[in-house]
Design a protein around this motif. Structure first.
Motif, mmCIF file in Angstrom:
data_model
loop_
_atom_site.group_PDB
_atom_site.id
_atom_site.type_symbol
_atom_site.label_atom_id
_atom_site.label_comp_id
_atom_site.label_asym_id
_atom_site.label_seq_id
_atom_site.Cartn_x
_atom_site.Cartn_y
_atom_site.Cartn_z
ATOM 1 N N ARG A 641 19.421 16.836 -6.202
ATOM 2 C CA ARG A 641 20.898 16.875 -5.922
ATOM 3 C C ARG A 641 21.240 16.801 -4.484
ATOM 4 O O ARG A 641 20.633 17.303 -3.542
ATOM 5 C CB ARG A 641 21.267 18.376 -6.412
ATOM 6 N N GLY A 642 22.032 15.925 -3.989
ATOM 7 C CA GLY A 642 22.720 15.612 -2.918
ATOM 8 C C GLY A 642 24.313 15.626 -2.797
ATOM 9 O O GLY A 642 24.839 15.902 -3.873
ATOM 10 N N PRO A 643 24.702 15.387 -1.839
ATOM 11 C CA PRO A 643 26.408 15.387 -1.612
ATOM 12 C C PRO A 643 26.973 14.333 -2.727
ATOM 13 O O PRO A 643 28.245 14.510 -3.159
ATOM 14 C CB PRO A 643 26.668 14.933 -0.152
ATOM 15 N N ASN A 644 26.268 13.138 -3.044
ATOM 16 C CA ASN A 644 26.961 12.173 -3.885
ATOM 17 C C ASN A 644 26.061 11.821 -4.993
ATOM 18 O O ASN A 644 26.164 10.560 -5.663
ATOM 19 C CB ASN A 644 27.577 10.831 -3.093
ATOM 20 N N TYR A 645 25.120 12.656 -5.281
ATOM 21 C CA TYR A 645 24.399 12.131 -6.576
ATOM 22 C C TYR A 645 23.763 13.681 -7.183
ATOM 23 O O TYR A 645 23.677 14.552 -6.549
ATOM 24 C CB TYR A 645 22.991 11.243 -6.141
ATOM 25 N N SER A 669 16.528 7.024 -3.856
ATOM 26 C CA SER A 669 17.400 5.778 -3.732
ATOM 27 C C SER A 669 18.674 6.272 -3.052
ATOM 28 O O SER A 669 19.172 5.366 -2.429
ATOM 29 C CB SER A 669 17.467 5.113 -5.085
ATOM 30 N N ALA A 670 19.146 7.157 -4.085
ATOM 31 C CA ALA A 670 20.388 7.676 -3.598
ATOM 32 C C ALA A 670 20.732 8.240 -2.169
ATOM 33 O O ALA A 670 21.630 7.955 -1.420
ATOM 34 C CB ALA A 670 20.928 8.849 -4.601
ATOM 35 N N GLU A 671 19.551 9.121 -1.951
ATOM 36 C CA GLU A 671 19.675 9.558 -0.519
ATOM 37 C C GLU A 671 19.705 8.458 0.474
ATOM 38 O O GLU A 671 20.288 8.666 1.734
ATOM 39 C CB GLU A 671 18.488 10.434 -0.588
ATOM 40 N N GLY A 675 24.116 7.211 -1.710
ATOM 41 C CA GLY A 675 24.603 7.247 -3.051
ATOM 42 C C GLY A 675 25.051 5.946 -3.531
ATOM 43 O O GLY A 675 25.308 5.576 -4.868
ATOM 44 N N LYS A 676 24.646 4.870 -2.802
ATOM 45 C CA LYS A 676 25.035 3.386 -3.109
ATOM 46 C C LYS A 676 23.966 2.874 -4.258
ATOM 47 O O LYS A 676 24.439 2.068 -5.565
ATOM 48 C CB LYS A 676 25.288 2.418 -2.132
#
Length: 902
Positions: A641-645, A669-671, A675-676
Motif C-alpha cells: 500500500r502506498g500514497p496512490n496504490y 510498478s506503482a511505486e 502510480g502511473k
C-alpha cells in the motif's frame, strides 16, 4: 524444437545481483547467457560471473533432495547414519507446526530468557532474496535467535561493517573506480570477490591508467593485475597503514594535506580535555574548537570560523565522561583531536614499520608520496550539476585485515587516510556501498540523520546504568557485549556469532546459561563446514533436539537434521527483489528498480517454492494474519500500500504464491512510476525488470554531510571511549571479567599492538612451541566458490581447476626447495590442535613464511565435494575468546608447521 528465453538473475553472493537470461529447448534449460540488453543499466553491462553458469547444473543435480525426509536414528553425530526416509509434506508440516505451535502456547522464551526457536541463514544474509515469503513467516512467528553463526565475523568484513556504518554509513567500502587514479589495496581481492561489476569496473579503471598497489602476503588474482605487489608479513597491516599516515603527517604536514576537509568535515579541531573527553561548552555541552579568527574557544558549529588543527590552547569548559561523570575546567591547556592523533602516531615511522611488516621504509614513503600526489588536493569535478571535490585516491581492505584483532586499527587508519586527503565520500575516493545497520537505508543518504556533537546519529546498544540489563537477546550476547552491533534484525548475526557455539559447550560466568534451541531452522548455510573450529561446531549441532534443514543436497549440517525440506533452487522459484542504486561489493548503478527471479525449470519431485512452505506453515501454526500483515507491510521489500496504490492482501485468507507475487509486482510498478503503471507478475516474467534513473550524486555521502552541517566522527573516538568505560562497569557489576581484553579495543585513538603475537601465544597455550610453527596459513576464495553452495557441482570444480592453487596448498618455491618439497608432493600443515593435508603448489608469488589454502572445504557429507581431498583451515584453530576482538570478530589465519608426507 521449441526454443525460448526466460529472464532472471543470479544472486548467489553479495557481489550480485547479475542479470541474465536462460535459453530453453523444449522447456529444458540448456544455457545461461548474459543479459546484454541491460547494457547501460547494469554496471557490468549485463555480464554475469562464473557462478551463474553453474545454475543449470545446480537445477539438474542428480544428488538433490527432492522429497521431504525425516531422521530415524535418534543419535546424532558425524559418525552416525541419520537413517533419512521419505515422508509426505503433510507429515513434515505437522511435525514442524506441532512443535512451533506448542512453543507459542507455552512461551517463546526459555528459562534463560533466550528464544526457543533459532534460525541460521548464510551467504552474508543473501538467502532472504531466495526464501520468498518465508521471511514473512519468520517475522510473523516472533522472536528467534539468529545468532548461531556459520562463519560470519570470522570469514567476513566484520570490523568494516561496524566502523564503516558508524563513520560513513558504509557496510562495506569500495574505491570510486569510475574516477580513481590510485588504489592502495591491502588484501582486497576484488577480482575474485567482486563479481563482474568489480572486475569490469577495475578493468576500465586500469584501461584509463589507474594504478593499484596490492599489499598482501601472497599474490592474489587481483594482485596479478595490479601495478605493484608489496609482500607484507601477515597481520601487520595496521603498522603499514600507521606508517603511511605518519609519513603524511610528519614528513609533509597539514599544509600539504586537505586542511579544509579536516577542519570542517571531521572532528580534528575538537578540543580534548585532560581526562580524554571533548572539552564542551558549559551551557550547551557542544564540543569546542579554537577559532583562529577570534583567537578564542567557540562551539564547533559557530559560523564563519577557522578552527585550529594543531597547538595547545587554554580554554574553559566541561568534560562529560562515563556514567554522567563531569569535570568543570577553567582556563586549562587543551589539545586538538588532530594533535592527539599525531601523539599516538608519532612513533610509527616507516623505519619502525619496516621491522614489523618486512616492507622497506623507502617503499612506505614512496607509496605515501604517490598517494598524496594522486590526491590532487584542491581539484573539483561537476557531478549532475553540482561541484564536488575530486580526490582520485582510495584505500580498500580485505578479509583478515578488516576483521579480528587489528581490524579496528586498520579500518580507522584507512578512513583517516581518506580524511587527510579529503577523499572520503567524494568522487575518486573511498566510498561506502550500502547502509545495512542504519535505517531507513533505501539510499545511504537517507540513513544520515543529525545526531549529537555534529556527527551522524547512531544509537548504540545501551551501556548506561539506568538502562543496561543483563538480558541477552541471543545466545552470543550481542546486545550486552557489543554496543556497536546495534539492536536490529541483523544484529544477532553481526554479533560475536561464533560465541553461541562456544557458550553452548562452556557457559560463561555472568550470562544466563546457554541452552540449545527447541527448534533450529537452517537455510542456505552449512556451519558444520564454514565455521571456525568446524568439528567442534558439528558436535554442538548434534546436541540440538530438533533441526529443520532446507536441503538442496545432503551436507555436513543437515546430516544432524530431524527434518529435511527440499526447497526450490535459483531457476525454479519466484521472487521480486530490489536491484540497483549502490549495494555491497562495487555495485554502483545509475538506475534503481526491481527484478524478478522466475521459475525457468520444472520443480523436480516434490520440491516446493519457499513461499508455498511459508504460507502453509503460517496457516498451520495459526499466524496467518500476522504473516499476511508482514507481507502487506513490506517485509518482502515492497509495501503493498502506498500514497496512490493499494494491493494489500486479505489478512484473514491464505494466498497462492502467484497471488502474493502478483500483488508485490503491481505495488513495485506503482511505486516506481508514482502510480502511473501497475504491471503484475506476467509483465515481469516477460520483461524481467523495471528500472528508473538513479542519481550518481547518491554514490557520494559528502553532499548530504555538507547539507546537514555534519562532520565525520574522526579521528577521535570519544563516544567509543565513554561507551567502553560504561560497558566495562556494567559487565563487572554482573561478575563478567572474561571480556576485559575486548574492552581494551575502546580507545579514542586506537593504538597499534603486536597482533601477530596473539597467534603465537595461542600455539603456546595449546602446548606447542611457536618456533616449531613458523608459517602463517591463510585462506583465499576463488570466484567459483565464493560460497559453499557450489561445492557439489562438477562444473564449478572444473572451472576452479584453472585457478592457481585450487585444491592444494601454495608455498614459496624457494622455501619449498629448502625443505625438499616438490610440485605435487603431499604435504601437511598443522597446529597443536589439528592438521590438514593437500598437494604442494609451488609459486614465487607468496612470502616464504606464508602458506595459502585456496577455498575452505573439508566436506565429508556433501555429494561430489566429499570425494575431493582438499585442504581446509577451518578446523585448525579453536573458537577462542582470546582471538575475539571488541566487536566480536576474529581473523581467519593460523600459525602452522609444515612437513612432507610423500
Amino acid at each position: 524444437m521449441k526454443v525460448d528465453f526466460k529472464n532472471s538473475f543470479c544472486y548467489q553472493c553479495n557481489a550480485g545481483p547479475d542479470l541474465l537470461r536462460v535459453r530453453r529447448e523444449n522447456g529444458v534449460a540448456v544455457c545461461i547467457e548474459p543479459r546484454f540488453d541491460a547494457a547501460g543499466i547494469h554496471p557490468a553491462d549485463g555480464r554475469v560471473c562464473v557462478k551463474a553458469y553453474g545454475l543449470i547444473q545446480k537445477a539438474y543435480n542428480p544428488y538433490r533432495i527432492t522429497h521431504p525426509m525425516k531422521r530415524t536414528n535418534p543419535r546424532k553425530g558425524r559418525n552416525e547414519d541419520p537413517g533419512f526416509v521419505p515422508i509426505t509434506w503433510d507429515e513434515a508440516y505437522d511435525a514442524i507446526a506441532g512443535k512451533l505451535k506448542r512453543i507459542r502456547e507455552e512461551g517463546l522464551f526459555d528459562a534463560s530468557g533466550y528464544p526457543r526457536v533459532a534460525c541460521s541463514i548464510g551467504e552474508a544474509g543473501l538467502p532472504v532474496h531466495h526464501m520468498g515469503t518465508f521471511a514473512a513467516f519468520l517475522v510473523a512467528y516472533g522472536p528467534m535467535d539468529t545468532g548461531f553463526g556459520a562463519g560470519q565475523g570470522i570469514q567476513c568484513y566484520h570490523s568494516e561493517h561496524f566502523y564503516g556504518e558508524l563513520w560513513h554509513r558504509s557496510y562495506t567500502v569500495s574505491a570510486d573506480a569510475e574516477h580513481v587514479n590510485y588504489i592502495l589495496s591491502l588484501g582486497s581481492n576484488i577480482d575474485a570477490s567482486g563479481g563482474p561489476c568489480g572486475v569490469w569496473r577495475g578493468a576500465n579503471a586500469r584501461g584509463r591508467g589507474a594504478r593499484r598497489v596490492q599489499v598482501e602476503p601472497h599474490l592474489s588474482v587481483t594482485g596479478a593485475s595490479a601495478t605493484e605487489w608489496i609482500p607484507i608479513r601477515p597481520k601487520t597491516d595496521a603498522a603499514f597503514l600507521y606508517s603511511i599516515l605518519h609519513s603524511l603527517l610528519f614528513d609533509h604536514g597539514v599544509a600539504e594535506l586537505d586542511g579544509a576537509f579536516l577542519k570542517h568535515r571531521t572532528a580534528s579541531p575538537y578540543l580534548v580535555g585532560p581526562n580524554g573527553y571533548f572539552l564542551r561548552d558549559a551551557a550547551t555541552h557542544e564540543p569546542l574548537v579554537w577559532d583562529l579568527v577570534g583567537d578564542v574557544a567557540v562551539m564547533h558549529a559557530t559560523p564563519s570560523i577557522d578552527p585550529a588543527l594543531e597547538g595547545v590552547r587554554r580554554a574553559s569548559g566541561v568534560e562529560i565522561g562515563p556514567d554522567g561523570m563531569t569535570w568543570n575546567h577553567e582556563s586549562i591547556p587543551a589539545q586538538t583531536a588532530f594533535d592527539m592523533m599525531k601523539n599516538v602516531i608519532a612513533h610509527c615511522t616507516p623505519e619502525w614499520a619496516e621491522k614489523i611488516c618486512d616492507v622497506p621504509a623507502a617503499t612506505i614513503r614512496r607509496v605515501a608520496n604517490e598517494m598524496l600526489a594522486a590526491a590532487t588536493i584542491g581539484a573539483t569535478i561537476e557531478i549532475e550539476g553540482k561541484t564536488l571535490p575530486l580526490r582520485p585516491v582510495a584505500i580498500v581492505l580485505g578479509k583478515t585485515v578488516n576483521n579480528g584483532w587489528g581490524g579496528y586499527q586498520c579500518v580507522w587508519a584507512r578512513t583517516m587516510l581518506a580524511c587527510v586527503f579529503g577523499a572520503l565520500e567524494v568522487p575518486g575516493g573511498t566510498l561506502g556501498t550500502a547502509a545495512r545497520m542504519n535505517r531507513p537505508n533505501h539510499t545511504r543518504s537517507a540513513a544520515v540523520k543529525k545526531g549529537p556533537d555534529g556527527f551522524m546519529s547512531q544509537v548504540l546498544n545501551v551501556t548506561e546504568p539506568d538502562l543496561y540489563a543483563m538480558n541477552p537477546k541471543s545466545r552470543n550476547g550481542f546486545n550486552v557485549l557489543v554496543p556497536l552491533s546495534l539492536d536490529m534484525s541483523w544484529s544477532p548475526a553481526l554479533g560475536p556469532s561464533h560465541l553461541s557455539w562456544l557458550f553452548q559447550d562452556t557457559p560463561p560466568e555472568g550470562l544466563p546459561k546457554a541452552t540449545p534451541p527447541d527448534v533450529w531452522f537452517v537455510y542456505r548455510t552449512n556451519p558444520a563446514i564454514s565455521s571456525w573450529d568446524a568439528s567442534f561446531v558439528t558436535e554442538r549441532i548434534a546436541e540440538f533436539p530438533f533441526t529443520v534443514a532446507f536441503a538442496y543436497t545432503r551436507d555436513e549440517s543437515n546430516h544432524m537434521a530431524d527434518i529435511l525440506l527440499p526447497d526450490a533452487m535459483d531457476l525454479e522459484s519466484t521472487q521480486l527483489i530490489r536491484i540497483g542504486a549502490t549495494k555491497f561489493i562495487d555495485q554502483y548503478w545509475r538506475h534503481d528498480g526491481v527484478a524478478l527471479r522466475q521459475n525457468v525449470t520444472e520443480l523436480p519431485g516434490e520440491v516446493k517454492d519457499m513461499s508455498d512452505i511459508g504460507t502453509e506453515l503460517a496457516k498451520r501454526v495459526g499466524i496467518l494474519k500476522e504473516y499476511n500483515r508482514a507481507i502487506n507491510g513490506g517485509v518482502l521489500s515492497i509495501k503493498l500500500r502506498g500514497p496512490n496504490y493499494d494491493f494489500s492482501l486479505d489478512e484473514a485468507e491464505p494466498h497462492s504464491t502467484e497471488t502474493i507475487w502478483d500483488a508485490v509486482c503491481k505495488a513495485a510498478s506503482a511505486e516506481l512510476t508514482d502510480g502511473k503503471e501497475t504491471e503484475g507478475l506476467d509483465w515481469y516474467r516477460q520483461h524481467g525488470m523495471r528500472m528508473k534513473p538513479y542519481p550518481k550524486l547518491e554514490w557520494y555521502l559528502y553532499p548530504k554531510i555538507v547539507a546537514e552541517g555534519l562532520r565525520f566522527e574522526l579521528p577521535y573516538q570519544e563516544r567509543l571511549l565513554r561507551v567502553g568505560k560504561q560497558l566495562g562497569s556494567r559487565l563487572h557489576e554482573h561478575g563478567i571479567h572474561w571480556w576485559d581484553n575486548q574492552l581494551a579495543d575502546y580507545e579514542a585513538i586506537p593504538e597499534w599492538s603486536d597482533f601477530p603475537r596473539l597467534w603465537e601465544r595461542m600455539v603456546s597455550e595449546a602446548g606447542g612451541n611457536p618456533d616449531n610453527y613458523p608459517f602463517w596459513l591463510l585462506a583465499s576464495n576463488s570466484m567459483q566458490f565464493a560460497f559453499g553452495a557450489q561445492a557439489s557441482l562438477q562444473f564449478m570444480h572444473e572451472m576452479a581447476g584453472n585457478i592457481t592453487g585450487h585444491g592444494g596448498l601454495v608455498i614459496n618455491a624457494d622455501r619449498a626447495a629448502e625443505l625438499g618439497i616438490e610440485e605435487g608432493d603431499q604435504i601437511e600443515v598443522a597446529t597443536p590442535k589439528a592438521s590438514t593435508r593437500g598437494k604442494a603448489v609451488l609459486r614465487q608469488g607468496i612470502r616464504p613464511d606464508t602458506i595459502l589454502a585456496v577455498g575452505k572445504f573439508g566436506n565429508w557429507a556433501t555429494p561430489y565435494a566429499k570425494d575431493f581431498d582438499t585442504p581446509s583451515m577451518n578446523n585448525l584453530t579453536p573458537i577462542s575468546l582470546d582471538l575475539t576482538d571488541g566487536t566480536g570478530s576474529c581473523a581467519s589465519l593460523a600459525r602452522v608447521s609444515l612437513k612432507k608426507i610423500r
